[in-house]
Design a protein around this motif. Structure first.
Motif, PDB file in Angstrom:
ATOM      1  N   VAL B 197      31.952   8.363  91.400  1.00  8.40           N
ATOM      2  CA  VAL B 197      32.802   9.360  92.057  1.00  8.40           C
ATOM      3  C   VAL B 197      32.808  10.614  91.189  1.00  8.40           C
ATOM      4  CG1 VAL B 197      35.137   9.940  92.848  1.00  8.40           C
ATOM      5  CG2 VAL B 197      34.292   7.585  93.049  1.00  8.40           C
ATOM      6  N   ALA B 198      32.485  11.754  91.779  1.00 10.31           N
ATOM      7  CA  ALA B 198      32.541  13.004  91.026  1.00 10.31           C
ATOM      8  C   ALA B 198      33.448  13.994  91.751  1.00 10.31           C
ATOM      9  CB  ALA B 198      31.155  13.600  90.852  1.00 10.31           C
ATOM     10  N   ILE B 199      34.238  14.700  90.963  1.00 11.74           N
ATOM     11  CA  ILE B 199      35.239  15.620  91.511  1.00 11.74           C
ATOM     12  C   ILE B 199      34.904  17.042  91.075  1.00 11.74           C
ATOM     13  CG2 ILE B 199      37.690  16.216  91.572  1.00 11.74           C
ATOM     14  CD1 ILE B 199      37.141  13.423  92.684  1.00 11.74           C
ATOM     15  N   THR B 200      34.878  17.948  92.021  1.00 12.65           N
ATOM     16  CA  THR B 200      34.666  19.360  91.688  1.00 12.65           C
ATOM     17  C   THR B 200      35.887  20.179  92.127  1.00 12.65           C
ATOM     18  OG1 THR B 200      33.125  21.216  91.845  1.00 12.65           O
ATOM     19  CG2 THR B 200      33.522  19.967  93.873  1.00 12.65           C
ATOM     20  N   GLY B 201      36.018  21.358  91.558  1.00  8.75           N
ATOM     21  CA  GLY B 201      37.076  22.289  91.982  1.00  8.75           C
ATOM     22  C   GLY B 201      38.404  22.076  91.296  1.00  8.75           C
ATOM     23  N   ALA B 202      38.595  20.909  90.701  1.00  7.53           N
ATOM     24  CA  ALA B 202      39.943  20.559  90.245  1.00  7.53           C
ATOM     25  C   ALA B 202      40.167  20.801  88.753  1.00  7.53           C
ATOM     26  CB  ALA B 202      40.235  19.098  90.574  1.00  7.53           C
ATOM     27  N   SER B 203      39.125  20.602  87.957  1.00  6.69           N
ATOM     28  CA  SER B 203      39.347  20.547  86.514  1.00  6.69           C
ATOM     29  C   SER B 203      38.988  21.848  85.808  1.00  6.69           C
ATOM     30  CB  SER B 203      38.507  19.413  85.908  1.00  6.69           C
ATOM     31  OG  SER B 203      38.517  19.508  84.496  1.00  6.69           O
ATOM     32  N   GLU B 204      39.763  22.127  84.778  1.00  7.80           N
ATOM     33  CA  GLU B 204      39.475  23.288  83.937  1.00  7.80           C
ATOM     34  C   GLU B 204      38.164  23.117  83.176  1.00  7.80           C
ATOM     35  OE1 GLU B 204      43.010  23.449  81.568  1.00  7.80           O
ATOM     36  OE2 GLU B 204      44.019  24.808  82.963  1.00  7.80           O
ATOM     37  N   ASN B 205      37.635  21.903  83.147  1.00  4.16           N
ATOM     38  CA  ASN B 205      36.356  21.670  82.475  1.00  4.16           C
ATOM     39  C   ASN B 205      35.208  21.490  83.460  1.00  4.16           C
ATOM     40  OD1 ASN B 205      37.286  21.774  79.768  1.00  4.16           O
ATOM     41  ND2 ASN B 205      38.265  19.784  80.105  1.00  4.16           N
ATOM     42  N   GLY B 206      35.438  21.827  84.711  1.00  3.01           N
ATOM     43  CA  GLY B 206      34.371  21.705  85.696  1.00  3.01           C
ATOM     44  C   GLY B 206      34.278  20.291  86.255  1.00  3.01           C
ATOM     45  N   VAL B 207      33.133  20.016  86.850  1.00  4.58           N
ATOM     46  CA  VAL B 207      32.955  18.743  87.568  1.00  4.58           C
ATOM     47  C   VAL B 207      33.141  17.566  86.602  1.00  4.58           C
ATOM     48  CG1 VAL B 207      30.435  18.716  87.202  1.00  4.58           C
ATOM     49  CG2 VAL B 207      31.427  17.580  89.222  1.00  4.58           C
ATOM     50  N   PHE B 208      33.760  16.489  87.109  1.00  7.28           N
ATOM     51  CA  PHE B 208      33.958  15.313  86.251  1.00  7.28           C
ATOM     52  C   PHE B 208      33.892  14.036  87.081  1.00  7.28           C
ATOM     53  CE2 PHE B 208      38.179  16.290  87.859  1.00  7.28           C
ATOM     54  CZ  PHE B 208      38.795  15.052  88.038  1.00  7.28           C
ATOM     55  N   ARG B 209      33.656  12.941  86.381  1.00  3.68           N
ATOM     56  CA  ARG B 209      33.659  11.635  87.060  1.00  3.68           C
ATOM     57  C   ARG B 209      35.055  11.040  86.974  1.00  3.68           C
ATOM     58  NH1 ARG B 209      28.743   8.162  84.835  1.00  3.68           N
ATOM     59  NH2 ARG B 209      29.760   6.550  86.109  1.00  3.68           N
ATOM     60  N   TRP B 210      35.496  10.519  88.131  1.00  7.10           N
ATOM     61  CA  TRP B 210      36.814   9.867  88.158  1.00  7.10           C
ATOM     62  C   TRP B 210      36.561   8.366  87.967  1.00  7.10           C
ATOM     63  CZ3 TRP B 210      40.465   9.347  92.984  1.00  7.10           C
ATOM     64  CH2 TRP B 210      41.710   8.835  92.561  1.00  7.10           C
ATOM     65  N   THR B 211      36.610   7.967  86.717  1.00 13.37           N
ATOM     66  CA  THR B 211      36.147   6.619  86.395  1.00 13.37           C
ATOM     67  C   THR B 211      37.073   5.518  86.919  1.00 13.37           C
ATOM     68  OG1 THR B 211      37.141   6.985  84.219  1.00 13.37           O
ATOM     69  CG2 THR B 211      34.764   7.259  84.394  1.00 13.37           C
ATOM     70  N   GLU B 212      38.384   5.792  86.964  1.00  9.17           N
ATOM     71  CA  GLU B 212      39.299   4.773  87.502  1.00  9.17           C
ATOM     72  C   GLU B 212      38.957   4.471  88.960  1.00  9.17           C
ATOM     73  OE1 GLU B 212      40.181   7.452  85.884  1.00  9.17           O
ATOM     74  OE2 GLU B 212      41.433   6.880  84.201  1.00  9.17           O
ATOM     75  N   ALA B 213      38.652   5.532  89.682  1.00  9.79           N
ATOM     76  CA  ALA B 213      38.301   5.329  91.093  1.00  9.79           C
ATOM     77  C   ALA B 213      36.975   4.581  91.206  1.00  9.79           C
ATOM     78  CB  ALA B 213      38.210   6.676  91.802  1.00  9.79           C
ATOM     79  N   GLU B 214      36.052   4.882  90.310  1.00  6.54           N
ATOM     80  CA  GLU B 214      34.746   4.193  90.347  1.00  6.54           C
ATOM     81  C   GLU B 214      34.935   2.695  90.174  1.00  6.54           C
ATOM     82  OE1 GLU B 214      32.326   6.047  87.370  1.00  6.54           O
ATOM     83  OE2 GLU B 214      31.952   7.822  88.605  1.00  6.54           O
ATOM     84  N   LYS B 215      35.815   2.352  89.244  1.00  7.77           N
ATOM     85  CA  LYS B 215      36.061   0.948  88.973  1.00  7.77           C
ATOM     86  C   LYS B 215      36.690   0.256  90.190  1.00  7.77           C
ATOM     87  CE  LYS B 215      38.345  -1.325  85.233  1.00  7.77           C
ATOM     88  NZ  LYS B 215      39.254  -1.056  84.123  1.00  7.77           N
ATOM     89  N   ALA B 216      37.705   0.919  90.729  1.00  5.20           N
ATOM     90  CA  ALA B 216      38.398   0.332  91.882  1.00  5.20           C
ATOM     91  C   ALA B 216      37.467   0.201  93.074  1.00  5.20           C
ATOM     92  CB  ALA B 216      39.611   1.197  92.242  1.00  5.20           C
TER      93      ALA B 216
END
Lengths: 789, 262
Positions: B197-216
């Motif tokens: 799962v990758a999230i864009t638009g939200a983080s001050e550091n740019g795109v990131f992986r939402w690892t908790e969601a990946e696990k679930a």
């Protein structure tokens, strides 16, 4: 059968052929021989003292003709404000000088500090970057309520940031306060009318052209009122007599108010063209437009509504802070006062109304009229507080309005806020709205939305506006520094064609189509025999231009008067030609006939006789067929209507989708129904834009955060529904010859409360009972915050 | 705009050579760079256009089954030509900007710019795509280094992006009302080996992986699997269009919607 020409026909907009094929001639399309280019050096800070402006490097750069600073305008005036307000104590408003280039201080980000005039635009840009402006930054004054407390002053010499503290009508105050004490129920609402950036499609442009040969000037400018610019700039700023100054506003790509005002750049290029003895052109970039076009709205209001136990309105009391920005723009002081306070009675019989407005200087770009100008602010607060009161008292929002309407048999109706409504039928437009919006089907639609997990809401409101500004003697008493009549010259050519030279100005409205429809109807000739000329002070009579939904109601009336003079004279000529008595001449379908006989001459023969007067009553009548008329209205016109909006709210994201929007308007008689519908469509887009999307935001240092389309949200086609508009409810205006009312601003005035009422309704019905108000724009994040707040 | 020299090489080799000049700047579709130049916020000495290099354009399927997209391929082409093989990516491309943007803007330009609100980075990161340049191959997890920052060296050109096509995948974007960039966008990709799962638009550091969601989601690929998760708002963007808390909400809502539509 609908008519195919004349009054009432949906004649196709003839001007669109050139607009849609790229053949429009806008100010930026004009390039004069020897033209130089101006680029302004603008303040990067909101407030500061100018220590030094070093132009030496810039002046040495290639192509630079001159770098101007305020020192080059010694002895010239500031840009004037057109309307003087007197405060509650009767004192005149505080009125600072608005210099062409900043003198001593900068007062907003974008304030013009210096200007480079160079051979090419790129050279001027390069040199503008080389101008060194040394500024001692001062704390910026942005928040209005902070500004009036004192502290940092936008204009040190004024001693206060409060431009005026205005009461309307001051004599109503005591009785209004008393009514609140005895009221059964009081609803109080604090709200913000969000600041907007006009965003006309065409940015502002000005070209100054001084002629040494004639010692005269021409200014080409993107203006809604070239004669006003000539008067204000000539008389107050540059001391140029009007016969030495011509102002031309050719095709203008939208104004919405922002091109009414006299801007410093116009005075700059006019003066600079004499100094450098070259035409000087300035074209505003889009980024510069965001920073320097006068913004709109920006009111912070507390409104209270007092009601009896049956929901009858007893009194209205408001306190508004109105942002003036750093300087007073042309109409700025009139907008929150006479264009706002006079509308606080709405469509309703409220015995006591008192309006208090505090106009405040801040370190932001000047704020002035924007489509609706004061009337949207009045309508929004009134229609929101009524909705809230209805909910609090458990009365249906439509029913509470009906209960308080001025009834059809009560016109003319004198409101407690100075104006007298001549005519109207608010029950009829409400009935029509219920029909076209299919309000009976709402519950079914709501159930459908609920199946998708969406909250559906319905917002209904009314509006009334005073437009067709304005009776000169009235506005003169209220502080206007100009008359607000309109003019027209009708010139008939020898072969029968006509030219109407109007003081109105078309910047999208469709005058070139609608005005000929009126004359075609009056004379009985085809519309294509009539042309409209506007926008050039050299060939049109002194007129006040186009704003405040006044063109047809005021300018059209002047044209009708001039045409009636033409017809009267033409009848005399026809009588001579037919050897009949003038009183027996009838004009029908372009033919003059003698009553009771089969004798007739046609329009063309009469026109020819006027210019080839071989057989002509020269002893009693001048040759020629050309007449001018000025028309000064005896009252405003009062269009009114009822609007309905249905929305779906996504509770997970806060996103609002407008499902439908219906508008039932009473514009009196309608000359071109298609153009009127188009005006309503455009107004609705802007009103919905304000309600849903648009917001000019400054940070605490006075930097504009919404300085581009990356952050300033304009409505796009897919943000808007297909509208249902109706203007079949018609109570003709009683005091102008066409029986017409203004239609240009109605959509922008009436729509914002419908949207917000609908959103609140959706949330209330969806169980979010704690949400009673959300400030505009009702953006997804604000709605989500309200739900989860 | 300041003056600059302009070159439009027709081969990658010539482009690499041109990029070796001092203050050279690669020009993809120009959808960010041209407005920046017009505002005089950048002053490259030479612009090297990549739009005339045939070998950097087009969509094909590699021997390993990956969807390979040339770095200079415009979004509109991806929208059309990736539709059969990787519909989620095609839909993402079809939702970028407006038709003019989609016909000029390129995947390589978008990734090299790494705007924190751009759409493509989420697809690249969620699929674990490989970014191929003129000198090397960079794994998605190593490519994005924060706001407008990537692992690219000066002069390095993205020639191709190779996407392992997921069994199921979808992109859900919530548009910022003005720019219509992603206020928050979630790309979900399900593989035999697990879910990314990758999230864009939200983080001050740019795109990131939402690892908790990946696990679930790896355990249970359904929107409901995310119900118990919370997204901390620390480090998320707050601006005119939404607070960090609002964006945290959107991370979850958009991820659920992506899963539901995958």
């Amino acid at each position: 059968m609908p008519k195919d020409h004349g009054i009432g026909a949906s004649s196709k907009r003839r001007e669109d052929v050139r607009f849609l094929t790229g053949k429009g001639r806008y100010t930026d399309d004009i390039n004069l021989r020897g033209q130089a280019h101006a680029v302004f050096v603008r303040s990067q800070v909101a407030h500061g003292k100018i220590r030094k402006i070093d132009t030496s490097d810039a002046e040495a750069m290639p192509g630079v003709l001159k770098v101007f600073t305020s020192a080059d305008f010694d002895g010239k005036g500031g840009v004037p404000c057109g309307w003087q307000i007197h405060d509650r104590a009767g004192n005149p408003m505080l009125e600072p000088k608005h210099p062409i280039l900043a003198e001593g201080k900068v007062r907003y980000v974008g304030d013009a500090v210096a200007c480079v005039v160079a051979e090419t635009l790129e050279q001027a840009r390069d040199a503008a970057e080389a101008v060194v402006v040394d500024i001692d930054e001062l704390p910026a004054v942005i928040d209005m309520k902070e500004a009036v407390k004192g502290g940092a002053l936008v204009h040190d010499e004024l001693g206060s940031n409060l431009c005026y503290d205005w009461g309307f009508i001051e004599d109503n105050k005591a009785a209004t306060d008393e009514a609140f004490k005895t009221a059964h129920h009081v609803t109080t609402l604090e709200l913000v009318n969000n600041r907007l950036i006009p965003n006309a499609m065409e940015p502002r442009v000005a070209i100054g052209d001084y002629s040494q040969a004639g010692d005269d000037y021409t200014l080409y400018t993107t203006s809604q009122n070239p004669h006003m610019i000539r008067l204000l700039m000539g008389a107050f700023v540059l001391s140029i007599p009007e016969h030495k100054l011509r102002v031309v506003a050719p095709d203008v790509g939208g104004g919405f108010g922002s091109k009414i005002f006299h801007y410093v750049e116009e005075a700059f290029v006019t003066h600079a063209s004499k100094v450098v003895n070259r035409p000087v052109k300035w074209t505003c970039s889009r980024s510069e437009s965001f920073l320097t076009d006068a913004h709109g709205r920006d009111h912070v209001t507390k409104i209270e509504l007092a009601l009896d136990k049956d929901g009858h309105f007893q009194a209205i009391r408001t306190e508004t802070y109105a942002n003036m920005g750093a300087y007073l723009s042309t109409f700025s002081t009139a907008v929150p006062t006479y264009l706002h306070g006079t509308l606080m009675a709405g469509n309703y019989k409220t015995p006591h109304v008192y309006v208090n407005v505090k106009a405040v200087f801040t370190n932001t770009v000047p704020v002035d009229a924007y489509r609706g100008a004061g009337r949207p602010e009045a309508t929004y607060q009134l229609e929101r507080v009524i909705d809230m009161a209805a909910r609090e008292m458990g009365i249906d929002p439509i029913e509470i309005r009906r209960r308080n309407f001025v009834q059809p048999d009560e016109f003319p109706y004198q409101t407690p806020v100075a104006v007298q409504y001549d005519t109207g039928n608010y029950q009829a437009t409400m009935d029509k709205l219920i029909e076209i919006a299919d309000l009976a089907g709402f519950e079914k639609r709501r159930a459908e939305s609920a199946k998708k997990g969406l909250l559906r809401g319905l917002g209904v409101n009314c509006y009334i506006e005073a437009c067709g500004i304005a009776p000169s003697n009235l506005v003169g008493q209220l502080g206007a520094r100009a008359g607000l009549y309109e003019s027209a010259t009708v010139r008939v050519n020898a072969t029968g064609g006509l030219v109407v030279m109007t003081g109105s100005h078309s910047h999208g409205q469709g005058h070139e189509t609608a005005f000929p429809q009126v004359i075609a109807e009056m004379i009985g000739i085809p519309e294509n025999m009539i042309e409209v000329v506007h926008g050039d002070t050299a060939n049109t009579p002194m007129g006040m231009g186009t704003y405040g939904s006044r063109s047809l109601a005021v300018g059209g009336s002047a044209m009708v008067k001039a045409t009636n003079k033409i017809i009267a004279k033409a009848k005399k000529i026809a009588a001579h030609l037919m050897e009949a008595s003038e009183g027996d001449i009838e004009l029908k379908d372009g033919k003059f006939s003698v009553a009771g006989t089969d004798k007739s001459v046609d329009w063309g023969a009469v026109c020819l006789a006027a210019y080839v007067p071989h057989n002509y009553p020269l002893e009693s009548l001048e040759p020629g067929l050309e007449e001018t008329a000025f028309y000064d209205p005896s009252n405003f016109t009062y269009p009114a209507g009822a609007y309905a909006c249905e929305v779906e709210v996504d509770p997970e994201t806060g996103k609002v989708t407008i499902c439908s929007f219906a508008a039932a308007d009473d514009f009196g008689n309608v000359v071109n129904p298609m153009i009127v519908s188009g005006q309503v469509h455009g107004g609705l887009a802007q009103g919905i834009g304000q309600a849903m999307l648009e917001a000019a935001a400054y940070d605490e240092n006075g930097q504009l955060l919404s300085g581009s389309y990356m952050d300033y949200a304009m409505p796009r086609a897919d943000d808007l529904p297909f509208y249902k508009v109706d203007h079949s409810c018609q109570t003709p205006c009683t005091h102008n010859p066409l029986g017409v009312k203004g239609c240009g601003e109605a959509g922008a005035i009436g729509s914002p409360p419908a949207v917000v009422n609908a959103v609140i309704d959706a949330l209330q019905r969806g169980g979010h009972k704690h949400v009673t108000h959300i400030d505009m724009p009702v953006s997804p994040s604000r709605v989500w915050q309200a739900i989860n707040g | 705009m300041y003056n600059f020299d302009f070159v439009k090489p027709t081969s990658l080799a010539d482009a690499v050579k041109a990029m070796a000049q001092e203050d050279a700047q690669a020009l993809g579709g120009g959808q960010t760079l041209i407005p920046t130049l017009k505002q005089r916020l950048a002053s490259p000495a030479v612009l090297v256009s990549l739009s005339g290099i045939a070998e950097m354009k087009g969509v094909c399927v590699g021997d390993d089954g990956a969807l390979c997209i040339g770095g200079a391929t415009p979004h509109a082409t991806v929208a059309k030509e990736a539709a059969a093989k990787f519909p989620a990516l095609a839909a993402l491309a079809a939702g970028i900007g407006d038709p003019a943007v989609r016909n000029r803007g390129t995947i390589g330009g978008s990734l090299a710019n790494n705007d924190p609100s751009a759409c493509y980075p989420s697809a690249v990161l969620a699929t674990g795509a490989t970014i191929v340049t003129n000198t090397r191959k960079i794994a998605a997890d190593d490519f994005f280094e924060g706001l407008f920052t990537t692992a690219l060296e000066p002069g390095e050109i993205i020639t191709e992006v190779r996407f392992p096509v997921p069994e199921r995948g979808a992109y859900a974007k919530f548009q910022q009302p003005a720019s219509r960039f992603a206020l928050t966008g979630a790309f979900v990709a399900k593989y035999g080996s697990g879910v990314r799962v990758a999230i864009t638009g939200a983080s001050e550091n740019g795109v990131f992986r939402w690892t908790e969601a990946e696990k679930a989601l790896s355990a249970n690929f359904s929107a409901g699997a995310l119900d118990g998760l919370t997204v901390p708002s620390d480090g998320l963007i707050g601006d005119l269009h939404g607070t960090p808390a609002y964006r945290a909400n959107l991370v979850k809502v958009m991820t659920k919607r992506a899963v539901a539509s995958a």
